[in-house]
Design a protein around this motif. Structure first.
Motif, PDB file in Angstrom:
ATOM      1  N   ASP A   9       0.856  -1.190   0.000  1.00  0.00           N
ATOM      2  CA  ASP A   9       0.000   0.000   0.000  1.00  0.00           C
ATOM      3  C   ASP A   9       0.888   1.235   0.000  1.00  0.00           C
ATOM      4  O   ASP A   9       1.980   1.245   0.586  1.00  0.00           O
ATOM      5  CB  ASP A   9      -0.907   0.020   1.242  1.00  0.00           C
ATOM      6  CG  ASP A   9      -1.974  -1.070   1.191  1.00  0.00           C
ATOM      7  OD1 ASP A   9      -2.277  -1.534   0.072  1.00  0.00           O
ATOM      8  OD2 ASP A   9      -2.474  -1.450   2.263  1.00  0.00           O
ATOM      9  N   ASP A  10       0.428   2.308  -0.619  1.00  0.00           N
ATOM     10  CA  ASP A  10       1.230   3.530  -0.692  1.00  0.00           C
ATOM     11  C   ASP A  10       1.590   4.046   0.695  1.00  0.00           C
ATOM     12  O   ASP A  10       2.712   4.511   0.926  1.00  0.00           O
ATOM     13  CB  ASP A  10       0.452   4.618  -1.461  1.00  0.00           C
ATOM     14  CG  ASP A  10       0.340   4.291  -2.954  1.00  0.00           C
ATOM     15  OD1 ASP A  10       1.162   3.475  -3.429  1.00  0.00           O
ATOM     16  OD2 ASP A  10      -0.540   4.856  -3.622  1.00  0.00           O
ATOM     17  N   LYS A  13       4.397   1.980   2.129  1.00  0.00           N
ATOM     18  CA  LYS A  13       5.651   2.289   1.445  1.00  0.00           C
ATOM     19  C   LYS A  13       6.239   3.598   1.963  1.00  0.00           C
ATOM     20  O   LYS A  13       7.445   3.698   2.216  1.00  0.00           O
ATOM     21  CB  LYS A  13       5.414   2.372  -0.063  1.00  0.00           C
ATOM     22  CG  LYS A  13       6.676   2.697  -0.880  1.00  0.00           C
ATOM     23  CD  LYS A  13       6.369   2.647  -2.366  1.00  0.00           C
ATOM     24  CE  LYS A  13       7.617   2.968  -3.178  1.00  0.00           C
ATOM     25  NZ  LYS A  13       8.023   4.388  -3.040  1.00  0.00           N
ATOM     26  N   GLU A  14       5.392   4.617   2.143  1.00  0.00           N
ATOM     27  CA  GLU A  14       5.881   5.904   2.633  1.00  0.00           C
ATOM     28  C   GLU A  14       6.443   5.771   4.043  1.00  0.00           C
ATOM     29  O   GLU A  14       7.486   6.357   4.364  1.00  0.00           O
ATOM     30  CB  GLU A  14       4.748   6.937   2.609  1.00  0.00           C
ATOM     31  CG  GLU A  14       4.340   7.348   1.199  1.00  0.00           C
ATOM     32  CD  GLU A  14       3.153   8.290   1.209  1.00  0.00           C
ATOM     33  OE1 GLU A  14       2.716   8.691   2.325  1.00  0.00           O
ATOM     34  OE2 GLU A  14       2.666   8.631   0.126  1.00  0.00           O
TER      35      GLU A  14
END
Length: 255
Positions: A9-10, A13-14
């Motif tokens: 998921d974004d 990842k962040e």
């Protein structure tokens, strides 16, 4: 090096990128570090009895079912005083550990299993036994032919076994004992494994010495004087035996 694709998921990842920057790592390095942690490759302390080099970090459900079933079968057939397989209670306890998934206790399942002696080291043991078989028969033939071989040379060419205190050589020694004593092969070398010779424990590392002897024997064969057509043509003469004895000494220590 293998490459894998990981979908995240974004938001995850962040968060991982922030964590990686804080640790001074790339995202790939952070993920590799996390995988190493999962596989206990980053030096985490484990109880020494757990033997992580042998005991698996996990077993599949099928493996656990099979092992547990085997223990329950053994629980029905073992006698009261079984020093090898344990009694009924021991077998049922092992089954419970496997069924409950107590990974910290898995080492008991594998405590009698040694690391494998790989093909290279196994082949080396076979080569060493073959070499000393040739040496033994060569000395016997020279004696039968009334060709004098001095006592020092005979002592130098005696098979000493392997160093039981060295992890690798100790495993080689166990393999050599198995081949000679249990399997009845290389019977001319049985004396090395007698109690008077501490069952082949050389008490000093011998692998490097044997490797030099094998290399010298290969040179002798390459000279073309030893014909593989007949077993007796493999036997060595006095000068050949002296070369093998001299090869035992490390080149830096030769006069």
């Amino acid at each position: 090096m293998a490459t894998i694709t990981l979908r995240l998921d974004d938001a995850i990842k962040e968060e991982l990128e922030v964590l990686a920057r804080g640790r001074g790592q790339s995202l790939s390095d952070l993920i590799r570090w996390a995988l190493d942690e999962l596989l206990l490759r980053n030096g985490q302390a484990t109880h020494p009895d757990m033997r992580p080099e042998i005991s698996p970090l996990s077993l599949t459900v099928v493996e656990r079912q099979q092992l547990a079933l085997l223990h329950r079968i053994l629980a029905r057939v073992v006698g009261e005083d079984n020093d090898v397989d344990g009694d009924k209670d021991y077998q049922l306890d092992r089954a419970k550990v496997i069924e409950e998934g107590f990974v910290g206790e898995y080492y008991k399942e594998f405590i009698g299993i040694l690391p494998e002696l790989g093909p290279r080291d196994s082949g080396f043991v076979l080569d060493v036994l073959d070499l000393f078989r040739i040496v033994t028969h060569s000395l016997n033939k020279l004696t039968a032919d009334k060709i004098e071989v001095d006592a020092d040379l005979r002592r130098a060419l005696r098979f000493d076994g392997f160093d039981e205190n060295d992890p690798i050589e100790g495993h080689m020694l166990a393999y050599a004992r198995y081949l000679v004593l249990d399997q009845g092969r290389w019977t001319e070398l049985q004396g090395t494994f007698s109690m008077s010779n501490d069952r082949g424990n050389s008490h000093s590392r011998r692998a490097a010495v044997y490797q030099r002897m094998l290399a010298e024997h290969a040179k002798i064969k390459a000279e073309g004087r030893l014909d593989r057509g007949r077993p007796e043509d493999l036997l060595l003469g006095v000068e050949d035996l002296r070369r093998l004895a001299a090869a035992q000494i490390h080149p830096d220590r030769r006069g």
